[in-house]
Design a protein around this motif. Sequence first.
Motif, mmCIF file in Angstrom:
data_model
loop_
_atom_site.group_PDB
_atom_site.id
_atom_site.type_symbol
_atom_site.label_atom_id
_atom_site.label_comp_id
_atom_site.label_asym_id
_atom_site.label_seq_id
_atom_site.Cartn_x
_atom_site.Cartn_y
_atom_site.Cartn_z
ATOM 1 N N PHE A 116 88.586 44.671 23.736
ATOM 2 C CA PHE A 116 89.168 43.226 23.015
ATOM 3 C C PHE A 116 89.881 43.729 22.042
ATOM 4 O O PHE A 116 89.890 44.312 21.078
ATOM 5 C CB PHE A 116 87.936 42.583 22.600
ATOM 6 C CG PHE A 116 88.355 41.203 22.005
ATOM 7 C CD1 PHE A 116 88.654 40.062 22.912
ATOM 8 C CD2 PHE A 116 88.378 40.985 20.768
ATOM 9 C CE1 PHE A 116 89.146 38.975 22.210
ATOM 10 C CE2 PHE A 116 88.781 39.885 20.151
ATOM 11 C CZ PHE A 116 89.046 38.715 20.926
ATOM 12 N N LYS A 117 91.077 42.779 22.203
ATOM 13 C CA LYS A 117 92.082 42.767 20.948
ATOM 14 C C LYS A 117 92.572 41.318 20.431
ATOM 15 O O LYS A 117 92.839 40.641 21.439
ATOM 16 C CB LYS A 117 93.221 43.720 21.234
ATOM 17 C CG LYS A 117 94.338 43.766 20.099
ATOM 18 C CD LYS A 117 95.437 44.644 20.275
ATOM 19 C CE LYS A 117 96.340 44.605 19.320
ATOM 20 N NZ LYS A 117 97.535 45.652 19.562
ATOM 21 N N PHE A 118 92.446 41.076 19.283
ATOM 22 C CA PHE A 118 93.019 39.605 19.065
ATOM 23 C C PHE A 118 94.379 39.436 18.832
ATOM 24 O O PHE A 118 95.208 40.406 18.376
ATOM 25 C CB PHE A 118 92.218 39.141 17.440
ATOM 26 C CG PHE A 118 92.712 37.717 17.064
ATOM 27 C CD1 PHE A 118 92.174 36.662 17.379
ATOM 28 C CD2 PHE A 118 94.028 37.615 16.425
ATOM 29 C CE1 PHE A 118 92.261 35.537 16.974
ATOM 30 C CE2 PHE A 118 94.193 36.236 16.035
ATOM 31 C CZ PHE A 118 93.392 35.278 16.395
ATOM 32 N N LEU A 119 94.912 38.580 19.707
ATOM 33 C CA LEU A 119 96.398 38.409 19.839
ATOM 34 C C LEU A 119 96.876 37.188 18.708
ATOM 35 O O LEU A 119 96.286 36.203 18.988
ATOM 36 C CB LEU A 119 96.689 38.125 21.096
ATOM 37 C CG LEU A 119 96.420 39.227 22.275
ATOM 38 C CD1 LEU A 119 96.443 38.706 23.446
ATOM 39 C CD2 LEU A 119 96.742 40.654 22.023
ATOM 40 N N ASN A 120 97.903 37.495 18.150
ATOM 41 C CA ASN A 120 98.187 36.584 17.108
ATOM 42 C C ASN A 120 98.696 35.527 17.608
ATOM 43 O O ASN A 120 98.604 34.345 17.116
ATOM 44 C CB ASN A 120 99.268 37.313 16.408
ATOM 45 C CG ASN A 120 98.884 38.355 15.473
ATOM 46 O OD1 ASN A 120 97.525 38.274 15.288
ATOM 47 N ND2 ASN A 120 99.878 39.308 15.080
ATOM 48 N N PHE A 121 99.450 35.271 19.128
ATOM 49 C CA PHE A 121 99.831 34.116 19.454
ATOM 50 C C PHE A 121 99.079 33.236 19.850
ATOM 51 O O PHE A 121 99.218 31.993 20.156
ATOM 52 C CB PHE A 121 100.812 34.543 20.814
ATOM 53 C CG PHE A 121 100.088 34.977 21.891
ATOM 54 C CD1 PHE A 121 99.544 33.794 23.027
ATOM 55 C CD2 PHE A 121 99.742 36.047 22.175
ATOM 56 C CE1 PHE A 121 99.027 34.020 24.005
ATOM 57 C CE2 PHE A 121 99.224 36.597 23.580
ATOM 58 C CZ PHE A 121 98.750 35.396 24.363
ATOM 59 N N TRP A 122 97.559 33.701 20.025
ATOM 60 C CA TRP A 122 96.498 32.654 20.333
ATOM 61 C C TRP A 122 96.387 31.446 19.234
ATOM 62 O O TRP A 122 96.174 30.310 19.645
ATOM 63 C CB TRP A 122 95.209 33.454 20.310
ATOM 64 C CG TRP A 122 94.900 34.114 21.640
ATOM 65 C CD1 TRP A 122 95.575 33.863 23.009
ATOM 66 C CD2 TRP A 122 93.976 35.257 21.938
ATOM 67 N NE1 TRP A 122 95.081 34.843 23.595
ATOM 68 C CE2 TRP A 122 94.238 35.743 23.329
ATOM 69 C CE3 TRP A 122 93.320 35.984 20.921
ATOM 70 C CZ2 TRP A 122 93.432 36.695 23.647
ATOM 71 C CZ3 TRP A 122 92.639 37.067 21.346
ATOM 72 C CH2 TRP A 122 92.653 37.206 22.776
ATOM 73 N N LYS A 156 84.808 35.671 21.811
ATOM 74 C CA LYS A 156 85.930 36.559 22.794
ATOM 75 C C LYS A 156 86.153 36.094 24.285
ATOM 76 O O LYS A 156 87.114 36.068 24.558
ATOM 77 C CB LYS A 156 85.334 38.160 22.659
ATOM 78 C CG LYS A 156 85.294 38.836 21.579
ATOM 79 C CD LYS A 156 85.028 40.429 21.775
ATOM 80 C CE LYS A 156 83.821 40.613 22.501
ATOM 81 N NZ LYS A 156 83.593 41.942 22.622
ATOM 82 N N GLY A 157 85.186 35.819 24.826
ATOM 83 C CA GLY A 157 85.419 35.400 26.239
ATOM 84 C C GLY A 157 86.378 34.172 26.493
ATOM 85 O O GLY A 157 87.281 33.906 27.204
ATOM 86 N N LEU A 158 85.961 33.035 25.244
ATOM 87 C CA LEU A 158 86.861 31.870 25.410
ATOM 88 C C LEU A 158 88.182 32.191 24.781
ATOM 89 O O LEU A 158 89.107 31.474 25.344
ATOM 90 C CB LEU A 158 86.077 30.978 24.176
ATOM 91 C CG LEU A 158 84.745 30.604 24.799
ATOM 92 C CD1 LEU A 158 84.260 29.492 23.385
ATOM 93 C CD2 LEU A 158 84.828 29.714 25.906
ATOM 94 N N LEU A 159 88.607 32.902 23.935
ATOM 95 C CA LEU A 159 89.785 33.320 23.495
ATOM 96 C C LEU A 159 90.703 33.974 24.598
ATOM 97 O O LEU A 159 91.760 33.622 24.760
ATOM 98 C CB LEU A 159 89.872 34.392 22.195
ATOM 99 C CG LEU A 159 89.361 33.740 21.117
ATOM 100 C CD1 LEU A 159 89.374 34.526 19.772
ATOM 101 C CD2 LEU A 159 90.224 32.428 20.419
#
Length: 231
Positions: A116-122, A156-159
């Motif tokens: 998992f990696k957080f994506l800034n565009f979210w 994580k899953g929701l993002l």
Amino acid sequence: VYGMCDRKARLSLWDDLNHCADRFRNNPWAVLGDFNVTRYGGEHSASGRVTKAMHEFNNAITKAELEDLRGVGFHFTWSNMRGGDAYAMYYPPGISDHSPISIQMRDRQPYRGRPFKFLNFWTEDCRFLAIVKQVWDMPFSGSPLEVIHKKLKSLKGLLRGLGTRPDSKVKDLRSCLHSVQHALKSGVTDPSVVAKEKELRTEVGQAARMEEAFYKQKSRIQWLKEGDSNT
């Protein structure tokens, strides 16, 4: 490689190629790019004559013991039709005046998934804050650190549901642009098709800026600040 427009300025490039050939003679290597000169007269739409610059280019290729890869795809001008597992794939130009090229060297490895990696565009999505608040308001048991861990894990899953690419519209727009360019290449002269191609170029350019920001984050290379959309 990007060759200079001036014939004499390219002479140092041919010397560099031969220097590389001497260094890599015992290893597989490839040379890819825009040399600003063709090998044969038939590869240029404006003229079929063989120039001195073309002779110099071919001499450099021969001296470096290089060969043209078999070419397939949207546009190519020459192929020696060799078999094997290596080939160059040419794609539609999109909004550029150059066709993208990829080299296939061997079979692709099966996809094994990524961490998992957080994506800034979210954070630009209007649903983002509501999703975070929904998870953060849920009751979880354990120590404060365990609670934080459980909330992040649930989040994580929701993002991921927001998409792992910045905007699927980019892919759709590129697909439409390539279809129109294929039609124009096949001889379609309808003014509405020409106008559509111009409109799609503008839209793809706008959407590509968001895609570039996405790839820049993924690259994690801070010194790569310009060129090739940071892909």
